[in-house]
Design a protein around this motif. Structure first.
Motif, mmCIF file in Angstrom:
data_model
loop_
_atom_site.group_PDB
_atom_site.id
_atom_site.type_symbol
_atom_site.label_atom_id
_atom_site.label_comp_id
_atom_site.label_asym_id
_atom_site.label_seq_id
_atom_site.Cartn_x
_atom_site.Cartn_y
_atom_site.Cartn_z
ATOM 1 N N GLN A 59 0.829 -1.203 0.000
ATOM 2 C CA GLN A 59 0.000 0.000 0.000
ATOM 3 C C GLN A 59 0.862 1.251 0.000
ATOM 4 O OE1 GLN A 59 -3.211 -0.572 -1.020
ATOM 5 N NE2 GLN A 59 -4.025 0.597 0.711
ATOM 6 N N THR A 60 1.930 1.225 0.774
ATOM 7 C CA THR A 60 2.836 2.378 0.829
ATOM 8 C C THR A 60 3.485 2.621 -0.523
ATOM 9 O OG1 THR A 60 3.260 1.948 3.179
ATOM 10 C CG2 THR A 60 4.820 3.377 2.031
ATOM 11 N N ARG A 61 3.969 1.568 -1.160
ATOM 12 C CA ARG A 61 4.554 1.716 -2.498
ATOM 13 C C ARG A 61 3.533 2.248 -3.499
ATOM 14 N NH1 ARG A 61 7.435 -3.103 -1.158
ATOM 15 N NH2 ARG A 61 5.707 -4.354 -1.952
ATOM 16 N N LYS A 62 2.310 1.781 -3.380
ATOM 17 C CA LYS A 62 1.249 2.169 -4.320
ATOM 18 C C LYS A 62 1.019 3.670 -4.326
ATOM 19 C CE LYS A 62 -3.718 1.471 -5.152
ATOM 20 N NZ LYS A 62 -4.947 0.770 -4.689
ATOM 21 N N ASN A 67 4.149 13.400 -5.695
ATOM 22 C CA ASN A 67 3.595 14.319 -4.700
ATOM 23 C C ASN A 67 2.080 14.299 -4.673
ATOM 24 O OD1 ASN A 67 2.459 17.406 -4.571
ATOM 25 N ND2 ASN A 67 3.903 16.980 -2.913
ATOM 26 N N VAL A 68 1.437 14.165 -5.827
ATOM 27 C CA VAL A 68 -0.024 14.179 -5.874
ATOM 28 C C VAL A 68 -0.614 12.943 -5.210
ATOM 29 C CG1 VAL A 68 -2.021 14.074 -7.424
ATOM 30 C CG2 VAL A 68 -0.178 15.699 -7.880
ATOM 31 N N THR A 69 -0.058 11.770 -5.495
ATOM 32 C CA THR A 69 -0.597 10.540 -4.896
ATOM 33 C C THR A 69 -0.370 10.509 -3.394
ATOM 34 O OG1 THR A 69 1.461 9.330 -5.408
ATOM 35 C CG2 THR A 69 -0.330 9.211 -7.021
ATOM 36 N N ARG A 70 0.764 10.996 -2.945
ATOM 37 C CA ARG A 70 1.040 11.040 -1.499
ATOM 38 C C ARG A 70 0.082 11.996 -0.798
ATOM 39 N NH1 ARG A 70 6.606 10.543 -3.433
ATOM 40 N NH2 ARG A 70 6.719 12.786 -3.787
ATOM 41 N N THR A 71 -0.088 13.174 -1.398
ATOM 42 C CA THR A 71 -0.941 14.196 -0.789
ATOM 43 C C THR A 71 -2.366 13.686 -0.623
ATOM 44 O OG1 THR A 71 0.442 15.892 -1.829
ATOM 45 C CG2 THR A 71 -1.690 16.594 -0.995
ATOM 46 N N GLN A 72 -2.874 12.994 -1.637
ATOM 47 C CA GLN A 72 -4.228 12.453 -1.566
ATOM 48 C C GLN A 72 -4.324 11.326 -0.545
ATOM 49 O OE1 GLN A 72 -6.856 13.864 -3.150
ATOM 50 N NE2 GLN A 72 -8.077 12.520 -1.828
ATOM 51 N N ALA A 90 0.260 16.785 7.307
ATOM 52 C CA ALA A 90 1.102 16.232 6.243
ATOM 53 C C ALA A 90 0.496 16.520 4.878
ATOM 54 C CB ALA A 90 1.291 14.730 6.451
ATOM 55 N N HIS A 91 -0.826 16.421 4.771
ATOM 56 C CA HIS A 91 -1.505 16.719 3.520
ATOM 57 C C HIS A 91 -1.257 18.160 3.094
ATOM 58 C CE1 HIS A 91 -4.744 16.958 0.523
ATOM 59 N NE2 HIS A 91 -5.078 18.092 1.100
ATOM 60 N N MET A 92 -1.426 19.095 4.009
ATOM 61 C CA MET A 92 -1.285 20.507 3.661
ATOM 62 C C MET A 92 0.174 20.874 3.371
ATOM 63 S SD MET A 92 -4.305 21.654 3.447
ATOM 64 C CE MET A 92 -3.820 23.347 3.117
ATOM 65 N N GLY A 98 4.356 20.315 -3.353
ATOM 66 C CA GLY A 98 3.982 20.208 -4.759
ATOM 67 C C GLY A 98 4.034 21.547 -5.466
ATOM 68 N N TRP A 99 3.555 22.590 -4.791
ATOM 69 C CA TRP A 99 3.612 23.927 -5.391
ATOM 70 C C TRP A 99 5.059 24.356 -5.606
ATOM 71 C CZ3 TRP A 99 -0.282 25.711 -1.152
ATOM 72 C CH2 TRP A 99 -1.563 25.234 -1.489
#
Length: 386
Positions: A59-62, A67-72, A90-92, A98-99
């Motif tokens: 799941q972690t690798r997935k 940056n987008v997949t991690r943030t989501q 962490a999300h914010m 990403g910016w």
């Protein structure tokens, strides 16, 4: 965001004032001092435990693709487990990373940095982002499974290379449900985790952290962490500026300030609502479409012209180009995380103390000024090159 804090250099000033530990920190100290006795029995795992470890790693690798997949992934976890407030922090912060990544391919920094410098800066941001997720997300998933099974499973954390410090802190959280304590512990852990792996890495030191361009960015204050939200009339910004990024102590204290600011009752609901409504793409258009666009409106044959005054577009000016992550950068295959446990000194728990003061998150004017300074730097660079 790995080696232990250098108490003599970095932390003694903030520790000297504390003569007595509160009860909860005494309990944590006692457990942390058991590290030498801690032995991980790798041979007696059940089939279910082996499968669980395998599933969490997969799941972690997935989700640790970009940056987008991690943030989501951080957001999806927080929606299911709002008690783990660090996940939304962490999300914010990942949105901001990403910016920063896409800024390197946007209207402004492409005119101030060489291609090689852009790639070094991206590699630095991406490696830090990747490492933190690689270390933290298994912790979150193991917590989720512990809740589902109604059983403390944190004895499995060593299987993911997680620090003994976090084993102690998750055990404490499982008993006490102290949301602030586990969030600050994760801040302490993440910054120690990337300390040797990235911040003190000789390659990054030589090519980025000590480079003239990085110091110019600090000078122009182009390193704010922003939390956008709407008051139904306009988008507003709160946040903190990053100073002394190379200092482990300062990064931990910054993380604590950001956490306190994000979960301030005055701001949290509005920030969370906006984050839910606007999925992260990496483009600053996500929060400021009147200033930024993910389509480049400028004519490449025309000389650079200033677009902004006090965070408003000048009449007839083009919006600043801010591409999505997908437009800006390809996915990167990362090398395995370096082994080793950063924790060795229990005095790190002094960072767990709460700061009762209210954080001033005013940053709108500072951020607007930094954009205008960047435009002036580009014009100055153009004049010097003539």
């Amino acid at each position: 965001m790995s080696t232990v804090i250098n108490i003599k250099k970095g932390g003694s000033q903030i520790f000297d004032q504390f003569k007595r530990l509160p009860t909860e920190l005494k309990t944590i100290k006692k457990e942390l001092q058991k590290k030498e006795q801690a032995v991980t029995d790798l041979d007696n795992l059940s089939d279910h435990e082996v499968e669980l470890i395998k599933a969490i790693k997969e799941q972690t690798r997935k989700y640790n693709i970009n940056n987008v997949t991690r943030t989501q992934a951080y957001m999806d976890f927080f929606k299911k487990h709002p008690d783990i407030e660090w996940a939304f922090l962490a999300h914010m912060v990942a949105r901001n990373a990403g910016w920063n990544m896409t800024d390197l391919k946007g209207s402004l920094l492409t005119r101030l940095m060489t291609q090689e410098q852009q790639e070094y800066f991206f590699a630095f941001l991406e490696r830090s982002n990747w490492l933190i997720f690689h270390d933290a997300f298994p912790q979150l998933l193991l917590y989720e499974e512990s809740i589902r099974k109604k059983k403390n499973l944190f004895y499995l954390l060593p299987q993911f290379g997680v620090s003994f410090f976090m084993k102690v802190m998750w055990d404490y959280y499982y008993q006490t449900k102290d949301k602030n304590m586990i969030s600050v512990a994760l801040i302490i852990n993440e910054q120690n985790y990337i300390e040797d792996r990235v911040i003190q890495n000789k390659d990054y030191q030589a090519n980025l952290l000590e480079s003239l361009e990085f110091k110019i960015q600090e000078l122009l204050q182009l390193n704010q962490i922003l939390f956008p939200f709407s008051d139904r009339k306009q988008v507003k910004l709160i946040g903190q500026s990053v100073h002394q990024f190379a200092s482990l102590k300062d990064r931990i204290l910054l993380g604590k300030r950001l956490y306190q600011l994000l979960f301030d009752d005055e701001f949290f609901d509005a920030i969370y609502e906006m984050a839910l409504q606007q999925r992260h793409t990496g483009s600053r258009k996500d929060y400021w479409p009147n200033i930024f666009n993910n389509i480049n409106e400028a004519n490449p044959d025309q000389p650079f012209q200033e677009s902004l005054k006090e965070c408003q577009l000048k009449p007839g000016a083009n919006r600043l180009y801010s591409p999505t992550l997908e437009q800006a950068w390809r996915n990167v295959e990362q090398k395995p995380a370096e082994q080793g446990d950063w924790y060795s000194d229990w005095k790190v728990i002094h960072y767990l103390r709460k700061d009762p003061s209210k954080i001033n998150g005013a940053i709108y004017g500072e951020y607007c000024e930094s954009l205008e300074k960047m435009e002036l730097a580009i014009l100055a660079k153009g004049t010097m090159s003539k």
